[in-house]
Design a protein around this motif. Sequence first.
Motif, short mmCIF file in Angstrom:
data_model
loop_
_atom_site.label_atom_id
_atom_site.label_comp_id
_atom_site.label_asym_id
_atom_site.label_seq_id
_atom_site.Cartn_x
_atom_site.Cartn_y
_atom_site.Cartn_z
N ILE A 56 -4.59 4.74 4.25
CA ILE A 56 -5.34 4.12 5.35
C ILE A 56 -4.91 2.66 5.52
CG2 ILE A 56 -7.65 3.35 6.08
CD1 ILE A 56 -8.71 5.97 4.78
N ILE A 57 -4.78 1.95 4.40
CA ILE A 57 -4.36 0.55 4.45
C ILE A 57 -2.96 0.42 5.04
CG2 ILE A 57 -3.74 -1.46 3.04
CD1 ILE A 57 -6.07 -0.61 1.16
N ARG A 67 -2.75 9.37 -2.17
CA ARG A 67 -3.98 8.61 -2.36
C ARG A 67 -4.44 8.08 -1.00
NH1 ARG A 67 -2.95 4.17 -6.06
NH2 ARG A 67 -5.22 4.03 -6.16
N ILE A 68 -5.59 8.53 -0.54
CA ILE A 68 -6.03 8.27 0.84
C ILE A 68 -6.31 6.80 1.12
CG2 ILE A 68 -8.48 8.77 0.41
CD1 ILE A 68 -6.48 9.75 3.53
N GLY A 69 -6.89 6.07 0.17
CA GLY A 69 -7.20 4.66 0.39
C GLY A 69 -5.98 3.84 0.77
N PRO A 70 -4.93 3.87 -0.08
CA PRO A 70 -3.72 3.14 0.28
C PRO A 70 -3.06 3.65 1.56
CG PRO A 70 -3.74 3.59 -2.06
CD PRO A 70 -4.90 4.34 -1.47
N SER A 87 0.31 4.26 -2.49
CA SER A 87 -0.13 5.55 -1.95
C SER A 87 0.36 6.73 -2.78
CB SER A 87 0.33 5.72 -0.50
OG SER A 87 1.71 6.05 -0.45
N ALA A 147 0.83 -1.21 0.00
CA ALA A 147 0.00 0.00 0.00
C ALA A 147 0.87 1.26 0.00
CB ALA A 147 -0.94 0.00 1.20
#
Length: 110
Positions: free
Chosen positions: A34-35, A29-32, A24, A20
Amino acid sequence: MITYVLLFLAVVAEVIATSALKASDSFTRIGPVIILVLGYGISFYLLSIVMQSMPTGVTYAIWSGLGVVLISLFAFFFNDEKLDMAACLGLFFIVLGVAIINIFSKTVSH
């Protein structure tokens, strides 16, 4: 045996987090992101549990060694990153070192 299961889960969480990290795109990129935060958090939490019954050096050798091998394989298969013969040989020696620690070291409780 539960110690090794937790250690393996810590390695898996670290590999997911590291994957991730690349995804990112330098934390844009917020999704990666957070992961990766969750993955590293879970990994370190599990490592803290493992270190209650396994020496720190041995725990870290196994965690980092297997993490390097698994993330390299992940990158090879899913990110189209190449591994030359020297890289494959080095990864083999990492796995061999982890195996030697687990089989022969008196510091690891079996």
